[in-house]
Design a protein around this motif. Structure first.
Motif, PDB file in Angstrom:
ATOM      1  N   ALA A 104      -2.360   6.177   4.779  1.00 52.98           N
ATOM      2  CA  ALA A 104      -2.808   5.049   3.970  1.00 52.98           C
ATOM      3  C   ALA A 104      -3.805   4.241   4.789  1.00 52.98           C
ATOM      4  CB  ALA A 104      -1.627   4.178   3.570  1.00 52.98           C
ATOM      5  N   ILE A 105      -4.732   3.562   4.098  1.00 55.11           N
ATOM      6  CA  ILE A 105      -5.755   2.763   4.777  1.00 55.11           C
ATOM      7  C   ILE A 105      -5.808   1.380   4.137  1.00 55.11           C
ATOM      8  CG2 ILE A 105      -8.222   2.503   5.261  1.00 55.11           C
ATOM      9  CD1 ILE A 105      -8.457   5.534   5.322  1.00 55.11           C
TER      10      ILE A 105
ATOM     11  N   THR B 242      -5.940   3.819  -0.389  1.00 53.30           N
ATOM     12  CA  THR B 242      -6.771   2.845   0.319  1.00 53.30           C
ATOM     13  C   THR B 242      -6.793   1.542  -0.463  1.00 53.30           C
ATOM     14  OG1 THR B 242      -8.197   4.538   1.294  1.00 53.30           O
ATOM     15  CG2 THR B 242      -9.058   2.305   1.202  1.00 53.30           C
ATOM     16  N   LEU B 243      -6.319   0.486   0.189  1.00 52.54           N
ATOM     17  CA  LEU B 243      -6.382  -0.865  -0.363  1.00 52.54           C
ATOM     18  C   LEU B 243      -7.464  -1.618   0.391  1.00 52.54           C
ATOM     19  CD1 LEU B 243      -5.322  -3.347  -1.981  1.00 52.54           C
ATOM     20  CD2 LEU B 243      -3.720  -3.727  -0.081  1.00 52.54           C
TER      21      LEU B 243
ATOM     22  N   SER C  80     -12.161   2.845  -1.730  1.00 56.25           N
ATOM     23  CA  SER C  80     -10.863   2.281  -2.101  1.00 56.25           C
ATOM     24  C   SER C  80     -10.399   2.693  -3.496  1.00 56.25           C
ATOM     25  CB  SER C  80     -10.917   0.751  -2.021  1.00 56.25           C
ATOM     26  OG  SER C  80     -11.849   0.250  -2.954  1.00 56.25           O
ATOM     27  N   GLN C  81      -9.076   2.736  -3.638  1.00 54.41           N
ATOM     28  CA  GLN C  81      -8.466   2.901  -4.959  1.00 54.41           C
ATOM     29  C   GLN C  81      -8.062   1.554  -5.552  1.00 54.41           C
ATOM     30  OE1 GLN C  81      -6.945   5.188  -2.336  1.00 54.41           O
ATOM     31  NE2 GLN C  81      -8.832   6.248  -2.880  1.00 54.41           N
ATOM     32  N   ARG C  82      -7.651   0.623  -4.681  1.00 57.31           N
ATOM     33  CA  ARG C  82      -7.274  -0.710  -5.137  1.00 57.31           C
ATOM     34  C   ARG C  82      -7.966  -1.752  -4.259  1.00 57.31           C
ATOM     35  NH1 ARG C  82      -2.549  -2.801  -4.956  1.00 57.31           N
ATOM     36  NH2 ARG C  82      -1.680  -1.496  -3.299  1.00 57.31           N
TER      37      ARG C  82
ATOM     38  N   VAL D 285       0.853  -1.182   0.000  1.00 57.13           N
ATOM     39  CA  VAL D 285       0.000   0.000   0.000  1.00 57.13           C
ATOM     40  C   VAL D 285       0.891   1.235   0.000  1.00 57.13           C
ATOM     41  CG1 VAL D 285      -0.230   0.006   2.522  1.00 57.13           C
ATOM     42  CG2 VAL D 285      -1.956   1.148   1.131  1.00 57.13           C
ATOM     43  N   ARG D 286       0.503   2.234  -0.769  1.00 55.66           N
ATOM     44  CA  ARG D 286       1.294   3.450  -0.904  1.00 55.66           C
ATOM     45  C   ARG D 286       0.716   4.562  -0.034  1.00 55.66           C
ATOM     46  NH1 ARG D 286       1.100   3.713  -7.417  1.00 55.66           N
ATOM     47  NH2 ARG D 286      -1.091   3.428  -6.897  1.00 55.66           N
TER      48      ARG D 286
END
Length: 328
Positions: free
Chosen positions: A201-202, A42-43, A216-218, A37-38
């Motif tokens: 980051a989450i 949010t992953l 989420s983004q990913r 995770v960057r």
């Protein structure tokens, strides 16, 4: 957003014994799971109950020790480094059980400050009031006890406690599943706002795809302890490649009757296998409509590759083609 991961997990595995630590039968709750995770990202980790999501979350924050694998923060192992462990904090699923009923909100939220020596005396009280304000609660509430708050308010207290350590990553283990729908939206919006303001980051553990898509983004999809698909939220939730991900997508409520009929045709039947005795080959093969003899004999490996939106991968010998996928 930085291309370098702030948190990485490499090859995490965890085995428990069903029925007792001595005579119970071993089963792998998590098997060879990796993620990254960057900062500011949010992953989401999704899957059915019992797929290993919460065990993975507990390993990331140090509440469980992996049998295999390692966890890195900015490239450095964090297992025994207390200063680095502070960078990864958890928001628990149940806001009723995760707060000590005998302590005031002041002492609950201040606990990370005490543990890490971050503030004392008046500075400690001021920091707690600042945190309560940040999560949308009246600072005067610091003198009250958890039973005096609603479920949504208690979850805000839990988020304030997690933020007290000034972490870089929040691991949220189904933080809205015990809340009413309207309160779920409030907590999700709170997390999004905090992320935008603080740059944290989450890692968001969930089974509700509507919530996942909102935050989420990913997305990484787990099934019976294994990661089976990973990619951008758009790719995984709108045009999934793994048959299990398609089944999850099909199980979500769909207001459009035509899409609902299509989804019913792709829904997975049957129950997950017994984790104590998983099937050989691909663990999803007893429920998969695309199963072949290869799937029954050989367990597929997730082959990952980097894209502009992050890591993409699918662990399947026969991933879904464009004509098979469900449009959003």
């Amino acid at each position: 957003m930085s291309a370098e991961p702030i948190l990485e997990a490499r090859g995490l595995s965890k085995t428990f014994r069903a029925g007792g630590a001595v005579f119970g039968k071993p089963f792998q709750a998590v098997k060879d799971v990796s993620l990254a995770v960057r900062p500011g990202e949010t992953l989401a980790v999704v899957g059915e109950s019992g797929c290993g999501k919460s065990t993975l979350a507990r390993m990331l924050v140090g509440l469980e020790t992996p049998d295999e694998g390692e966890i890195l923060f900015k490239g450095a192992p964090i297992r025994r480094d207390r200063a680095l462990r502070r960078q990864v904090q958890m928001v628990f699923q149940d806001p009723y059980l995760s707060l000590n009923p005998r302590r005031t909100v002041l002492d609950i939220v201040a606990e990370p400050l005490d543990v890490h020596g971050l503030a004392k005396g008046a500075a400690r009280t001021a920091r707690v009031e600042e945190l309560l304000t940040a999560v949308g609660l009246d600072p005067a509430a610091s003198s009250r006890f958890p039973h005096e708050f609603s479920g949504g308010q208690r979850q805000r207290i839990g988020i304030a406690r997690a933020l007290a350590a000034e972490p870089s990553i929040l691991v949220c283990d189904e933080p809205v599943s015990a809340l009413d729908v309207s309160v779920q939206a409030q907590v999700v919006n709170l997390l999004i706002g905090l992320q935008q303001r603080l740059g944290i980051a989450i890692i968001f553990i969930a089974h509700d795809l509507a919530v996942v898509r909102a935050i989420s983004q990913r997305v990484m999809v787990m099934y019976l302890g294994r990661a089976v698909e990973e990619g951008s939220a758009e790719q995984v939730l709108v045009t999934p490649s793994h048959p299990y991900t398609v089944a999850l997508r099909s199980s979500a409520l769909e207001p459009d009757p035509a899409r609902a009929r299509l989804a019913r045709g792709k829904a997975t039947r049957g129950e997950p296998p017994n984790p104590v005795n998983p099937p050989p080959g691909c663990r999803f093969n007893p429920r998969c409509p695309r199963v072949t003899e290869q799937c029954r004999q050989q367990e597929p490996v997730m082959h990952k590759h980097a894209t502009a939106s992050g890591i993409t991968g699918v662990a399947c010998y026969h991933p879904m083609g464009e004509s098979d996928k469900i449009s959003a």
